[in-house]
Design an enzyme around this catalytic site. Structure first.
Site, PDB file in Angstrom:
ATOM      1  N   HIS A   1      80.084  43.081  68.435  1.00  0.00           N
ATOM      2  CA  HIS A   1      79.265  44.259  68.152  1.00  0.00           C
ATOM      3  C   HIS A   1      78.208  43.866  67.105  1.00  0.00           C
ATOM      4  O   HIS A   1      78.506  43.789  65.912  1.00  0.00           O
ATOM      5  CB  HIS A   1      80.113  45.408  67.593  1.00  0.00           C
ATOM      6  CG  HIS A   1      81.127  45.947  68.556  1.00  0.00           C
ATOM      7  ND1 HIS A   1      80.776  46.720  69.636  1.00  0.00           N
ATOM      8  CD2 HIS A   1      82.487  45.847  68.582  1.00  0.00           C
ATOM      9  CE1 HIS A   1      81.868  47.086  70.297  1.00  0.00           C
ATOM     10  NE2 HIS A   1      82.924  46.554  69.685  1.00  0.00           N
TER      11      HIS A   1
ATOM     12  N   SER B   1      89.963  36.310  74.574  1.00  0.00           N
ATOM     13  CA  SER B   1      89.262  37.574  74.759  1.00  0.00           C
ATOM     14  C   SER B   1      88.379  37.813  73.544  1.00  0.00           C
ATOM     15  O   SER B   1      88.814  37.598  72.407  1.00  0.00           O
ATOM     16  CB  SER B   1      90.254  38.730  74.908  1.00  0.00           C
ATOM     17  OG  SER B   1      89.585  39.954  75.119  1.00  0.00           O
TER      18      SER B   1
ATOM     19  N   ASN C   1      86.205  37.421  78.629  1.00  0.00           N
ATOM     20  CA  ASN C   1      87.645  37.181  78.688  1.00  0.00           C
ATOM     21  C   ASN C   1      87.921  36.176  79.790  1.00  0.00           C
ATOM     22  O   ASN C   1      87.354  36.267  80.876  1.00  0.00           O
ATOM     23  CB  ASN C   1      88.379  38.499  78.978  1.00  0.00           C
ATOM     24  CG  ASN C   1      89.861  38.291  79.246  1.00  0.00           C
ATOM     25  OD1 ASN C   1      90.290  38.294  80.397  1.00  0.00           O
ATOM     26  ND2 ASN C   1      90.626  38.115  78.194  1.00  0.00           N
ATOM     27  N   VAL C   2      88.758  35.201  79.507  1.00  0.00           N
ATOM     28  CA  VAL C   2      89.292  34.319  80.547  1.00  0.00           C
ATOM     29  C   VAL C   2      90.794  34.203  80.292  1.00  0.00           C
ATOM     30  O   VAL C   2      91.233  34.057  79.152  1.00  0.00           O
ATOM     31  CB  VAL C   2      88.625  32.929  80.561  1.00  0.00           C
ATOM     32  CG1 VAL C   2      87.262  33.000  81.223  1.00  0.00           C
ATOM     33  CG2 VAL C   2      88.489  32.329  79.160  1.00  0.00           C
ATOM     34  N   ARG C   3      91.595  34.267  81.363  1.00  0.00           N
ATOM     35  CA  ARG C   3      93.036  34.367  81.187  1.00  0.00           C
ATOM     36  C   ARG C   3      93.770  33.711  82.355  1.00  0.00           C
ATOM     37  O   ARG C   3      93.207  33.497  83.428  1.00  0.00           O
ATOM     38  CB  ARG C   3      93.456  35.836  81.068  1.00  0.00           C
ATOM     39  CG  ARG C   3      93.016  36.688  82.241  1.00  0.00           C
ATOM     40  CD  ARG C   3      93.254  38.174  81.985  1.00  0.00           C
ATOM     41  NE  ARG C   3      92.841  38.985  83.123  1.00  0.00           N
ATOM     42  CZ  ARG C   3      91.612  39.463  83.295  1.00  0.00           C
ATOM     43  NH1 ARG C   3      90.678  39.214  82.392  1.00  0.00           N
ATOM     44  NH2 ARG C   3      91.312  40.189  84.363  1.00  0.00           N
TER      45      ARG C   3
ATOM     46  N   GLY D   1     102.443  43.429  71.894  1.00  0.00           N
ATOM     47  CA  GLY D   1     101.561  42.493  71.199  1.00  0.00           C
ATOM     48  C   GLY D   1     101.174  42.980  69.811  1.00  0.00           C
ATOM     49  O   GLY D   1     101.519  44.089  69.392  1.00  0.00           O
ATOM     50  N   ARG D   2     100.438  42.150  69.115  1.00  0.00           N
ATOM     51  CA  ARG D   2     100.014  42.487  67.755  1.00  0.00           C
ATOM     52  C   ARG D   2      98.898  43.524  67.817  1.00  0.00           C
ATOM     53  O   ARG D   2      97.803  43.263  68.334  1.00  0.00           O
ATOM     54  CB  ARG D   2      99.529  41.222  67.035  1.00  0.00           C
ATOM     55  CG  ARG D   2      99.100  41.451  65.595  1.00  0.00           C
ATOM     56  CD  ARG D   2      98.789  40.109  64.934  1.00  0.00           C
ATOM     57  NE  ARG D   2      98.448  40.265  63.537  1.00  0.00           N
ATOM     58  CZ  ARG D   2      97.204  40.294  63.071  1.00  0.00           C
ATOM     59  NH1 ARG D   2      96.170  40.178  63.901  1.00  0.00           N
ATOM     60  NH2 ARG D   2      96.974  40.429  61.779  1.00  0.00           N
TER      61      ARG D   2
ATOM     62  N   HIS E   1      85.628  59.300  83.549  1.00  0.00           N
ATOM     63  CA  HIS E   1      85.540  60.677  83.025  1.00  0.00           C
ATOM     64  C   HIS E   1      84.134  61.011  82.527  1.00  0.00           C
ATOM     65  O   HIS E   1      83.827  62.174  82.302  1.00  0.00           O
ATOM     66  CB  HIS E   1      86.579  60.907  81.926  1.00  0.00           C
ATOM     67  CG  HIS E   1      86.419  60.010  80.731  1.00  0.00           C
ATOM     68  ND1 HIS E   1      86.987  58.769  80.654  1.00  0.00           N
ATOM     69  CD2 HIS E   1      85.752  60.189  79.556  1.00  0.00           C
ATOM     70  CE1 HIS E   1      86.692  58.211  79.494  1.00  0.00           C
ATOM     71  NE2 HIS E   1      85.939  59.049  78.801  1.00  0.00           N
TER      72      HIS E   1
ATOM     73  N   HIS F   1      81.105  41.306  75.801  1.00  0.00           N
ATOM     74  CA  HIS F   1      82.545  41.111  75.977  1.00  0.00           C
ATOM     75  C   HIS F   1      82.756  39.959  76.940  1.00  0.00           C
ATOM     76  O   HIS F   1      82.002  39.802  77.905  1.00  0.00           O
ATOM     77  CB  HIS F   1      83.183  42.383  76.543  1.00  0.00           C
ATOM     78  CG  HIS F   1      84.521  42.151  77.186  1.00  0.00           C
ATOM     79  ND1 HIS F   1      84.683  42.077  78.554  1.00  0.00           N
ATOM     80  CD2 HIS F   1      85.748  41.942  76.644  1.00  0.00           C
ATOM     81  CE1 HIS F   1      85.964  41.851  78.827  1.00  0.00           C
ATOM     82  NE2 HIS F   1      86.625  41.761  77.696  1.00  0.00           N
TER      83      HIS F   1
END
Length: 317
Positions: free
Chosen positions: A97, A93, A109-111, A260-261, A176, A107
């Site tokens: 910036h 992930s 992410n591959v999981r 997680g950390r 929101h 951004h």
């Protein structure tokens, strides 16, 4: 049917982290700090962060492989039949910036997940994608981003890109605020189409597309002149990014719910961010253009409905 090969997925993901970090560090001229960590219940990861760079103000590229005796709520909300199963989860992930307000945040992410229960076949799936969050929009950047996304999906069926593009638009929406986080890209989850080999190939195609999608945009925008006005707008808009990640993002919630950390989970947050009460852009300004043109549902690829000048890549309208 090809058996599930967890070690092959892990080796690919660690290599992907290496390649992405090397390319981004070369572009910035700096280097990533690496922290290796372990998790008491099982597993660990490698967190790599570049902060205060010439091009990248804050960037993180994380690999993790964790396991546990019970899937957390964030992982079973859409798959309630898996509640109570043990699990393994691994992925890469990243969030980048840039320093320059004209360069968008990105951004990716591959999981991979495996849920197991005694006496039952393992249930596995891939997920991921990538999305772009500009502060000052440019049509040619959005077109390039989405064209690269479409090309990554093309070998797997002509309907895949439109479906995952819409999925991304729906997911990265700040409810929101009633506005998208950015201009989208790809998002997929619970992906096991065609069996393990085909699904793994698709995940790799998405992972390999990130650098070709983002680096040309970063190179094009990183030296654009800017002043205090552009910087202020950038850090106000970063607040929207923070709101989404802390309120809605499944990866953030999964990481926190599985113990997680914390530093690795929250590496996606920018170093400098601001909230101003009831801030509104000046009508007709470049800042207002982000809302009126770019934070709107739109087909960027193919360039359906764009003018000839826009299709030529002349930049923001």
């Amino acid at each position: 049917m090809t058996p599930v090969d967890i070690e092959a997925v892990k080796a690919y993901l660690m290599g992907l982290q290496d390649r992405i970090c090397a390319a981004l560090a070369a572009e910035d001229g700096g280097c990533f700090r690496e922290d290796s960590w372990t998790r008491a219940e099982g597993g660990g990861g490698r967190s790599r962060v570049l902060e205060g760079g010439a091009v990248i103000e804050k960037g993180g590229v994380n690999f993790s492989h964790v396991m546990g005796g019970k899937l957390p709520v964030s992982a079973t909300a859409h798959r309630p039949e898996l509640a109570g199963r043990s699990f393994q989860a691994m992925g890469v992930s990243l969030v980048i910036h840039p320093r320059n307000p004209h360069a968008p945040t990105s951004h990716a992410n591959v999981r991979f997940f495996v849920a197991e229960a005694e006496g039952q076949e393992p249930v596995w799936w891939f997920g991921g994608g990538f999305d772009l969050t500009p502060y000052y929009g440019h049509d040619e950047d959005c077109q390039h981003w989405h064209r690269t996304a479409a090309e990554a999906c093309a070998p797997f069926g002509h309907e895949v890109y439109p479906r995952l593009k819409q999925w991304c638009d729906d997911y990265f929406f700040i409810k929101h605020r009633n506005e998208p986080r950015g201009v989208g890209g790809l998002f997929f989850d619970d992906w096991n189409e065609g069996g393990f080999a085909a699904a793994f190939s698709f995940m790799r195609s998405v992972g390999e597309a990130y650098l070709p999608a983002y680096l040309p945009i970063l190179r094009r925008r990183k030296d654009t002149p800017y002043g205090e006005r552009e910087r202020e707008f950038q850090i106000i808009r970063r607040g929207r990014y923070v709101e989404f990640n802390l309120v809605y993002d499944r990866g953030t919630l999964f990481g926190l719910q599985t113990g997680g950390r914390t530093e690795s989970i929250l590496m996606s947050l920018p170093s400098v961010v601001s909230w101003r009460y009831d801030w509104q852009p000046e009508p007709g300004s470049a800042e207002a253009g982000l809302y009126t043109r770019y934070l709107q549902p739109r087909s960027w690829w193919p360039e359906v409905g764009l003018s000839a000048a826009e299709q030529a890549g002349t930049g923001a309208a």
